[in-house]
Write an enzyme that holds these catalytic residues in place. Structure first.
Site, PDB file in Angstrom:
ATOM      1  N   HIS A 298       1.766   3.985   7.228  1.00 48.13           N
ATOM      2  CA  HIS A 298       1.379   4.644   6.202  1.00 48.13           C
ATOM      3  C   HIS A 298       1.867   6.237   6.175  1.00 48.13           C
ATOM      4  O   HIS A 298       1.278   6.988   7.027  1.00 48.13           O
ATOM      5  CB  HIS A 298      -0.196   4.591   5.973  1.00 48.13           C
ATOM      6  CG  HIS A 298      -0.422   3.184   5.560  1.00 48.13           C
ATOM      7  ND1 HIS A 298      -0.976   2.605   6.638  1.00 48.13           N
ATOM      8  CD2 HIS A 298      -0.586   2.457   4.660  1.00 48.13           C
ATOM      9  CE1 HIS A 298      -1.520   1.320   6.073  1.00 48.13           C
ATOM     10  NE2 HIS A 298      -1.187   1.347   4.899  1.00 48.13           N
TER      11      HIS A 298
ATOM     12  N   SER B  60       0.964  -1.315  -0.007  1.00 45.69           N
ATOM     13  CA  SER B  60       0.106  -0.025   0.096  1.00 45.69           C
ATOM     14  C   SER B  60       0.764   1.312  -0.089  1.00 45.69           C
ATOM     15  O   SER B  60       0.341   2.337  -0.496  1.00 45.69           O
ATOM     16  CB  SER B  60      -1.135  -0.152   1.138  1.00 45.69           C
ATOM     17  OG  SER B  60      -0.116  -0.161   2.398  1.00 45.69           O
TER      18      SER B  60
ATOM     19  N   ASP C 147      -0.009   5.632  12.205  1.00 46.73           N
ATOM     20  CA  ASP C 147      -0.001   4.193  12.484  1.00 46.73           C
ATOM     21  C   ASP C 147       1.611   3.750  12.265  1.00 46.73           C
ATOM     22  O   ASP C 147       1.834   2.378  12.187  1.00 46.73           O
ATOM     23  CB  ASP C 147      -0.858   3.409  11.632  1.00 46.73           C
ATOM     24  CG  ASP C 147      -0.725   3.685  10.099  1.00 46.73           C
ATOM     25  OD1 ASP C 147       0.559   4.090   9.433  1.00 46.73           O
ATOM     26  OD2 ASP C 147      -1.562   2.986   9.086  1.00 46.73           O
TER      27      ASP C 147
END
Lengths: 215, 215, 215, 215, 215, 215, 215, 215
Positions: C194, C15, C191
């Site tokens: 990211h 991601s 977090d």
């Protein structure tokens, strides 16, 4: 007018033709013809000479090049059996050379463009009562602009093919050059490609004049 | 770098500056700085010299001319007490003369532009540690384009004001002219105004170089 | 710069690489490169050395581990024939061990990670002009954090594979450790995985420095 | 249980308390209590001791610091005339010091936090049958983490105020430290602040145990 | 507690079990367990005895009867190899007899219900370490209500099957009857079937008590 | 029929009357009358006796009690100058006593209900050609249900007021009791309050029969 | 053409004029002129005689009657200082008499229509260089249709006012009657009021012919 | 009533029947019967004679002609084994001749309509206990309207088929003609086809009267 009464008139092209038309076939109720020059053509014919009963079909597809047209030619042109056909293709063939120059497979080189377009013309002409070829364009009067210069080369291909194969020729680039006499390109299209309402009317009028329509 | 550590750096302008920043004040978490050159500037400063602790604030507003800036100057600039201020205005002042030529009240004439911008500079300069003036631009290398020519006149006003009032001058038009050496404008911005990611980086780099930032 | 002009540079990963890129292939117009470090890399290359004509392709997929990469390797890497390839994988391989410890099949054990990554490297290296291996990371400076400690083991695998197979090595964990000298992790990523815009710029710069890019 | 039958129990705090509660007052039908620990508390009380008829009201607001609580204290606490009040505030007071360190006005310094919280306690305690003070927390077992260390200072303020003013003290940080014995923080909250369902149950149980609730 | 550490605990049923769980398998991050009693069970186990490492999987499907369960038994139960299995089915089997009495094929007659449920039990019991059978229910204390009376017949089938096959029996109807001592059904569920948060907690507690869980 | 030709017939009430009517006034084109019994009444009158020219106005509001009606009586009834008025209120006055028993201010006690409703009747009756009072109801045939029993008390108030003030009385509870002879409540309304299409027709028919309408 | 170069031409009316124009003033970029006849007029003028520089402003509002026009006349007409004004109003004044016959205050009686329209004409004519009055219409060739007959009465008022006050008269009813020679009304407008693209072109052409525009 | 108790009554047709029914089969909970006359029929039967237990199924599909019905006859009629069947088709068969006169393949000629409808009747009649044939209609009282005249021809086919094959005949055109005695078509349907709530009730009543239903 060149189109005989009760002709089925199919117009194919890229996003300028498409203009949010209905899928799979761009005809019928509720903005089926999109919001661009095809809708203008249909509305003018339908409003002023309904007795001619010209049936308009919009088969434009956003982003398409002549190679994309070839892939869908059977289903989107031949199967629909038009009497008259208008082809307006080439803008993306050129534009991709300039806006994504590194992704070379996205564009279509001049020779490929010419050969493919002629192949479609040769294949289809015998099935038609009339063929219209419209040039790609850049709404930009300065001919030294690199993309304008390249577009003119593609437009010349269209002009030559029209002459060679007896098609009606519509010089959209010339129509826009004329429209730009008293105005800047940004009043017709911010990106010099996708026309606003006035720009679509420029296209519609050029097309309609070429087929002898009288308002 | 010109900005002293712990400076508060406010950037004001039009949609190029705005780029979907947060309202009412463009700073904080979650893309508060927008998606354009201001976000690039903030990310580069924050990623590479966090110890300088430069606080960035994006106060751009889409569609604004220098007259719109004047209306919100108190709340959007003075009340926020920046140490450094960057002003990038003028694109809409010019563009409206070309894309909506009949709606004359939407554009700002050269004299009004010059006078209003200078009024803002004079009012604000004493409260600042540093002022940056960036030129409006058209991402178009052909200087005979009517809008490019007009834009250059507005850019000259910015150049003169920067010189007269001791502001840092950032020639964005020159930066884009340089970037266009090996490419067509459409690879940076379809409409020659709103840059893609590469175009915003051109602006960010021009600005950062002008203030002596080293990567 | 290590990448020769006109290189095709494909970046694959999870991601962090993905960042909302276009499907099926992450290149082209309109934010096709996503909103993360790949977009930064593309924008910097395109804005500053367009004459090098480096073609960037983003093939990241959110949530993927090295086993997911293996499944799509043929279509998403080999078929696209890149000159240079960057691989940034491993975060989810480790994270799932900690955020869903009971669902053991969701994570990838160290040995499997090492063997699979090497398999991909061995298979692909001969087809490339250059390979870049980037470590997974946790944006957390305290090395006794259990997940950070585990991530470092996976990073060591990447370091070893890079040395063994002659790949360019990018130590993203070290880059973030450096970035954390004067700040808390929460200013780069809530977090710790990211990154915000500044965090993505940290990655982009580490990558670009490793390939000899000069701003 | 400390709360007498038919007590009105109001819980105020930040996003952890809020958890998508109904506005303006968080009580009633259809998830009015939100999706977090307040909903757990309400469900447990309502399911197991409906005869006690404890009326729960959720007045949490996402992003709030103790200064934000003070601004809405009259309408959101005093006007609602609770019998028991739980206050869980301080996370944002600390967090903003770390995730937006340059925007200093967004955080609340320790002294201001202590003074403001005490002011609210002093003002409200006489109107209540019971007061519960819960510590802010970071779901992070390593006490040398800078934000954890700072959070512990704020938690100590809460502990002292509870002792000084005779409030029930709920050490949420200790509850989470206990919960982290056999697991990593990421299994309770990716960002170490906003708990998942298990994390909210940790809070609910700590609170309920403190008031003598038996399942 | 009956479930040994590291047990995989699968719960299957209808909309009461489902409660917006993730598809295709109801486990993992981000509310994967839904918003109902399964989420409560998972949160309580995870929050209070994480060292037991009970893995919870929610396989409820809204609207399902025992015949629907049978159709997906292989993929949704057997293939997932649970150690413990909870079955809560029958509400729709009965409800359709009353809310759509003319569409008789939508409901499941008592004999079919009993035979099908036993078939599933017999097929699955040997693969399990433990089986839990929960009764369908109507949150309605008046046993002469026609639907309540019919539901009791289906509940009796569950009771008998549990006894016959050595399953843990959870009398949800009895749990709700108990909960209704001091309140009207509308405070637990407007439609007497889909519980609010308190109602789901009634189910969770009944289930957890039956397996020997201590808070 | 009791209503003279060209009467303006206003119906006020709660969500059962409202049924998604148009705001601010529930009359006109495009589902302005909502989807419930008022729409049925309007459709039946309009379809079968258009020459009577009865003008229907729906002023129901979801969630309202008689106290809410009082607050909007001037604007929503008196200012609209109806010839006939139908009032159907009381369901929420009772329901809130059972579904939210602790939030006592949300319900309306019997005495307040009776007094307020009478006050509205007394105030309005002289301005009307006819008044219709409809009972609140619970679609539940078992009269020992606590909420049904309470609802019957409120229905008795309506009956008494109708008799005392010469209003047309419509016993909706009786109509539903009758409708439940051969069916369960769940086939008319899952929550026993909000009717499906058949349930709304029960109300419409009871009302129309009371005013002497013939199909 | 009657309109002198650089005229500001404002068109006011109901939904047929409006056609999703921009608020508050219908002029500018991006479909500001709507999707109806005003957009056609603007596009035709802009595409074919841009040197005339006719500035078009669309001030239609869906649902409006002549009484609604009067309420916004100062801000929506007078304040905008048009040189030429077109008024197309009356459809809703008549339609409401037929589609909502009982809500009599929604329609406008013939006398009120005539008096109000004349009042607006008298007030505005002296400020204008030219005034255009267009008739309301029903796209229905059968003149005994009740609504058509009524519409003709309103159209006669417009005709008389045009003659009396020296306004350009555009008989839209006649234009549609002509267009219906070879087609059914449903091919121009399903509801006989809101035209499709062809129907809007009928209006545009009638208007343009009346002012001497040549294609 | 003609329909015996416990009959399954299927109604098929076009958009007037469809009215947003549920797919694939229009029966069950939550507005499964749509918002039109089928819902009215179901509500009236269910509300007033629930003991007859008539099961209603709505299988209308918007835009369909008799040729479309034929294509789905097996799955949508025969497979569902109705006792009684109502067919209401023909509006689109006619309408397309008038609203899209050039797209001739979209309409259905009279002979094809008659032959296809009879084919369906002949095929299905033996499997039914009763068949109802309803005429297409135009809500227009003037019989010289071209589309009304054509619709009457199609209605005559239905009348003849009903007589020939012993079906119950419902003359919807006559029902609407009757309804139009005191009103204009626009008060029942702006487009003279899709009825508002009152118009659907006209259809429902005509149908119910034909089968002997008493309110």
């Amino acid at each position: 007018m060149l189109l005989a009464p009760r002709s089925k008139f199919l117009l194919i092209g890229d996003s300028v033709t498409d203009a949010e038309r209905t899928r799979p076939v761009g005809e019928g109720l509720f903005n089926a013809y999109g919001k661009g020059y095809v809708a203008n053509v249909e509305a003018l014919l339908s409003a002023t000479i309904p007795d001619h009963a010209i049936r308009v079909v919009n088969m434009g597809c956003g982003g398409h090049t002549v190679l994309d047209l070839k892939k869908r030619w059977q289903t989107d042109v031949l199967d629909l059996k038009p009497d008259w056909l208008s082809i307006a293709i080439g803008i993306n063939d050129v534009w991709r050379q300039f806006d994504m120059p590194l992704i070379t497979e996205a564009a279509v080189a001049l020779e490929t463009y010419a050969a493919t377009l002629e192949e479609l013309v040769v294949q289809t002409k015998p099935t038609l009562k009339g063929l219209i070829l419209m040039t790609p364009y850049l709404i930009e009067p300065i001919k030294t602009d690199l993309m304008r210069a390249r577009m003119d080369q593609y437009g010349a291909v269209v002009r030559d093919l029209a002459a060679k194969h007896g098609a009606v020729f519509v010089d959209l680039q010339a129509a826009f050059d004329d429209a730009l006499t008293n105005r800047h390109s940004s009043s017709l299209a911010w990106d010099r490609i996708h026309p606003n309402a006035a720009g679509h009317m420029v296209i519609a009028r050029a097309l309609l004049k070429a087929i002898g329509y009288q308002w």
